[in-house]
Design a protein around this motif. Structure first.
Motif, PDB file in Angstrom:
ATOM      1  N   GLY A 174      22.832 -10.155 -29.841  1.00  0.00           N
ATOM      2  CA  GLY A 174      23.880  -9.658 -28.949  1.00  0.00           C
ATOM      3  C   GLY A 174      24.149 -10.623 -27.802  1.00  0.00           C
ATOM      4  N   GLY A 175      25.125 -10.237 -26.964  1.00  0.00           N
ATOM      5  CA  GLY A 175      25.494 -11.102 -25.835  1.00  0.00           C
ATOM      6  C   GLY A 175      24.430 -11.111 -24.751  1.00  0.00           C
ATOM      7  N   VAL A 176      24.511 -12.086 -23.865  1.00  0.00           N
ATOM      8  CA  VAL A 176      23.586 -12.186 -22.726  1.00  0.00           C
ATOM      9  C   VAL A 176      24.252 -11.451 -21.563  1.00  0.00           C
ATOM     10  CG1 VAL A 176      22.404 -13.765 -21.173  1.00  0.00           C
ATOM     11  CG2 VAL A 176      22.788 -14.410 -23.541  1.00  0.00           C
ATOM     12  N   SER A 177      23.514 -10.563 -20.908  1.00  0.00           N
ATOM     13  CA  SER A 177      24.184  -9.748 -19.887  1.00  0.00           C
ATOM     14  C   SER A 177      24.402 -10.511 -18.586  1.00  0.00           C
ATOM     15  CB  SER A 177      23.399  -8.474 -19.622  1.00  0.00           C
ATOM     16  OG  SER A 177      22.036  -8.749 -19.542  1.00  0.00           O
ATOM     17  N   HIS A 178      23.402 -11.251 -18.092  1.00  0.00           N
ATOM     18  CA  HIS A 178      23.551 -11.961 -16.810  1.00  0.00           C
ATOM     19  C   HIS A 178      23.232 -13.439 -16.961  1.00  0.00           C
ATOM     20  CE1 HIS A 178      24.280  -8.311 -14.619  1.00  0.00           C
ATOM     21  NE2 HIS A 178      23.162  -7.754 -15.073  1.00  0.00           N
ATOM     22  N   GLY A 179      23.787 -14.084 -17.950  1.00  0.00           N
ATOM     23  CA  GLY A 179      23.504 -15.507 -18.146  1.00  0.00           C
ATOM     24  C   GLY A 179      24.441 -16.382 -17.343  1.00  0.00           C
ATOM     25  N   PRO A 180      24.281 -17.696 -17.472  1.00  0.00           N
ATOM     26  CA  PRO A 180      25.177 -18.636 -16.785  1.00  0.00           C
ATOM     27  C   PRO A 180      26.596 -18.520 -17.348  1.00  0.00           C
ATOM     28  CG  PRO A 180      23.728 -19.803 -18.290  1.00  0.00           C
ATOM     29  CD  PRO A 180      23.238 -18.405 -18.241  1.00  0.00           C
ATOM     30  N   ARG A 181      27.571 -18.497 -16.493  1.00  0.00           N
ATOM     31  CA  ARG A 181      28.948 -18.242 -16.921  1.00  0.00           C
ATOM     32  C   ARG A 181      29.833 -19.435 -16.640  1.00  0.00           C
ATOM     33  NH1 ARG A 181      30.353 -15.994 -20.549  1.00  0.00           N
ATOM     34  NH2 ARG A 181      32.358 -15.370 -19.735  1.00  0.00           N
ATOM     35  N   GLY A 182      30.003 -20.253 -17.621  1.00  0.00           N
ATOM     36  CA  GLY A 182      31.042 -21.276 -17.520  1.00  0.00           C
ATOM     37  C   GLY A 182      30.642 -22.443 -16.649  1.00  0.00           C
ATOM     38  N   PRO A 183      31.463 -23.467 -16.573  1.00  0.00           N
ATOM     39  CA  PRO A 183      31.101 -24.607 -15.716  1.00  0.00           C
ATOM     40  C   PRO A 183      31.023 -24.153 -14.262  1.00  0.00           C
ATOM     41  CG  PRO A 183      33.154 -25.035 -16.916  1.00  0.00           C
ATOM     42  CD  PRO A 183      32.749 -23.633 -17.229  1.00  0.00           C
ATOM     43  N   THR A 184      29.863 -24.425 -13.656  1.00  0.00           N
ATOM     44  CA  THR A 184      29.672 -24.056 -12.239  1.00  0.00           C
ATOM     45  C   THR A 184      29.654 -25.322 -11.418  1.00  0.00           C
ATOM     46  OG1 THR A 184      27.967 -22.688 -13.201  1.00  0.00           O
ATOM     47  CG2 THR A 184      28.402 -22.394 -10.865  1.00  0.00           C
ATOM     48  N   SER A 185      30.374 -25.298 -10.320  1.00  0.00           N
ATOM     49  CA  SER A 185      30.418 -26.483  -9.473  1.00  0.00           C
ATOM     50  C   SER A 185      29.484 -26.276  -8.304  1.00  0.00           C
ATOM     51  CB  SER A 185      31.843 -26.689  -8.975  1.00  0.00           C
ATOM     52  OG  SER A 185      31.838 -27.403  -7.776  1.00  0.00           O
ATOM     53  N   TYR A 186      28.711 -27.290  -7.946  1.00  0.00           N
ATOM     54  CA  TYR A 186      27.807 -27.227  -6.799  1.00  0.00           C
ATOM     55  C   TYR A 186      28.331 -28.099  -5.679  1.00  0.00           C
ATOM     56  CZ  TYR A 186      24.572 -24.826  -9.850  1.00  0.00           C
ATOM     57  OH  TYR A 186      23.997 -23.908 -10.683  1.00  0.00           O
ATOM     58  N   TYR A 187      29.659 -28.223  -5.612  1.00  0.00           N
ATOM     59  CA  TYR A 187      30.274 -29.106  -4.632  1.00  0.00           C
ATOM     60  C   TYR A 187      30.203 -28.492  -3.245  1.00  0.00           C
ATOM     61  CZ  TYR A 187      33.992 -31.519  -2.115  1.00  0.00           C
ATOM     62  OH  TYR A 187      34.708 -32.218  -1.191  1.00  0.00           O
ATOM     63  N   TYR A 188      29.796 -29.260  -2.277  1.00  0.00           N
ATOM     64  CA  TYR A 188      29.926 -28.898  -0.862  1.00  0.00           C
ATOM     65  C   TYR A 188      29.933 -30.185  -0.074  1.00  0.00           C
ATOM     66  CZ  TYR A 188      24.878 -29.747  -0.358  1.00  0.00           C
ATOM     67  OH  TYR A 188      23.636 -30.322  -0.353  1.00  0.00           O
TER      68      TYR A 188
END
Lengths: 301, 175
Positions: A158-172
């Protein structure tokens, strides 16, 4: 594999230590020394005394505060491998002698590492996993637990309920003045630890990388060297010499950054680079806050 | 816009131009024979001036572009600003001016009732400064005020709002 490399590096240091120490106090063979141990044969050249005969090749352009005096260092040459310095240079204390703010150095280093990061980790949610639209069995009477789809997070496959979602940017972005302070702290730390060397120009007699490695070894500049110069063109010989070498790198002054300075053991600056860095880094101490981006023209930029 | 697009197509261009009769008349054409010419074309004996770029008016824009650096503090000013003394005072600490040439003493209010005075840009022996500030504020208020010294950022925090007193005191010292 890590343990083998540690043992290998430690053996090399042990060999160097044994060669410099007396025969009686030999290091036992089963002693593992840390890999970042500073080479004891690296002589610390004493700071120039106030009454040297050598000329001051460059003094500070901007006026200094009344309570501070410029820092003086030797100016060396790459042309002949002798150990004699050409002269002295004066460095501005607000760039090369600021208090060692290790917290700012850490902030800038972590920022440099993370602001470019985009993590592409992505898992499928129960709606994205193929299938699972139909209710597997009726709600009541089958004796099994009630389920609505075969792709819910409870199910295998089945699907992952709270997994990583999509490209995440850590820009600051850290404030400009913090980044500038980081450069100043890095330069001051290098100077204080005798890892900063000033050179008059980057001319070398041969494009042979061997010449450079021998020069660095003879002058005890360390394992890795970062050479910085101002200008769009570098002498051909030094470019060819550093091309093959992995631990000796050459960058323009605009590319100077805290991570490169910390990664390389020694930092070599030319007199022109010192002038450029002082001009650019000291401007941030007297500038207004920007009315519009500094890329657009101001009357004195 | 659509007309300019049409004109770019070289095949159509000649047809459109000739249709609108925008070309200067050829010497043997009936227009030239009748003595007609376009207003934009010069008369046979007339010389029109060429286009020249003048940079004389740039100064009106250039004087509006702002500077990026704060100017050096002037001598005598009617606002009450006092310049720092030319030689630094003979004390174990030094307090630099801010980039606008003012004394770096600031006040802060948190939680509505927590008043703090901050002295920034301290160099040298910050503990000596703390001792002197405590002694001065004891004379002013009669109380032993809690202070906090941060040796990493070289700042001094005092409980209460004493920016006016501390600024005057530092000015009299010559910072």
């Amino acid at each position: 594999m890590l343990r083998f490399t540690v043992v290998f590096c430690a053996r090399g240091v042990t060999k160097r230590c044994v060669s410099s120490l007396a025969g009686e106090s030999a290091v036992p063979p089963n002693l593992l020394l840390p890999t970042n141990l500073v080479d004891p044969s690296r002589h610390r050249r004493p700071a120039p005394p106030p009454d040297t005969a050598l000329p001051i090749l460059r003094s500070c352009d901007t006026s200094l505060p009344a309570h501070l005096s410029p820092v003086r260092t030797w100016v060396q040459t790459l042309m002949n491998p002798s150990d004699e310095p050409l002269g002295l240079t004066e460095l501005h204390p607000d760039v090369f002698a600021v208090p060692p703010r290790l917290d700012i150095l850490h902030q800038v280093e972590i920022w440099q590492k993370n602001f470019k990061r985009i993590s592409h980790a992505k898992t499928k949610v129960r709606s994205e996993v193929r299938g699972g639209g139909r209710k597997p069995w009726r709600q009541k009477g089958s004796g099994r637990a009630r389920h609505g789809s075969i792709r819910s997070p409870l199910w295998r496959g089945g699907g992952v309920s709270h997994g990583p979602r999509g490209p995440t940017s850590y820009y600051y972005m850290l404030p400009m003045k913090v980044r500038v302070m980081g450069l100043k702290v890095a330069l001051s730390s290098k100077l204080a630890q005798d890892y900063l060397h000033i050179v008059d120009s980057l001319d070398i007699p041969t494009p042979d990388p061997q010449y450079l490695t021998e020069l660095i070894k003879q002058k005890h500049w360390g394992q890795s060297v970062l050479i910085v110069d101002v200008g769009e063109e570098f002498p051909e010989n030094i470019l060819k010499a550093t091309e093959e070498l992995k631990t000796v790198n050459i960058i323009p002054a605009m590319g100077l950054n805290v991570h490169s300075m910390l990664k390389h053991e020694s930092l070599i600056l030319t007199l022109e680079t010192v002038r450029f860095l002082e001009e650019k880094l000291l401007w941030h101490d007297v500038r207004f806050s920007p009315l519009y981006p500094f890329k657009l023209p101001y009357s004195d930029i | 816009m659509s007309v300019s697009v049409c004109l770019r197509c070289s095949g159509l261009r000649g047809a459109v131009w000739s249709a609108l009769r925008l070309r200067p008349p050829a010497p043997g054409s009936p227009c030239a024979a009748a003595g007609l010419r376009l207003f934009s074309a010069p008369a046979p004996g007339e010389t029109r001036p060429s286009i020249e770029e003048s940079t004389a008016e740039y100064k009106f824009v250039e004087r509006l572009i702002p500077p990026s650096k704060v100017r050096h503090g002037a001598g005598k000013v009617s606002t009450g600003w006092v310049p720092p003394s030319p030689s630094p005072p003979d004390l174990p600490y030094m307090i630099r001016r801010s980039r606008m040439h003012n004394i770096p003493v600031y006040t802060d209010v948190t939680h509505g009732n927590r008043l703090i005075t901050i002295v920034r840009k301290v160099e040298g022996d910050i503990w000596a400064l703390e001792k002197d500030v405590k002694a001065f504020l004891k004379d002013v208020t009669g109380k032993d005020l809690p202070t906090q010294v941060n040796e990493v950022t070289m700042t001094l925090k005092v409980k209460g709002h004493f920016d006016r007193e501390l600024k005057e005191w530092l000015l009299n010292k010559g910072f």
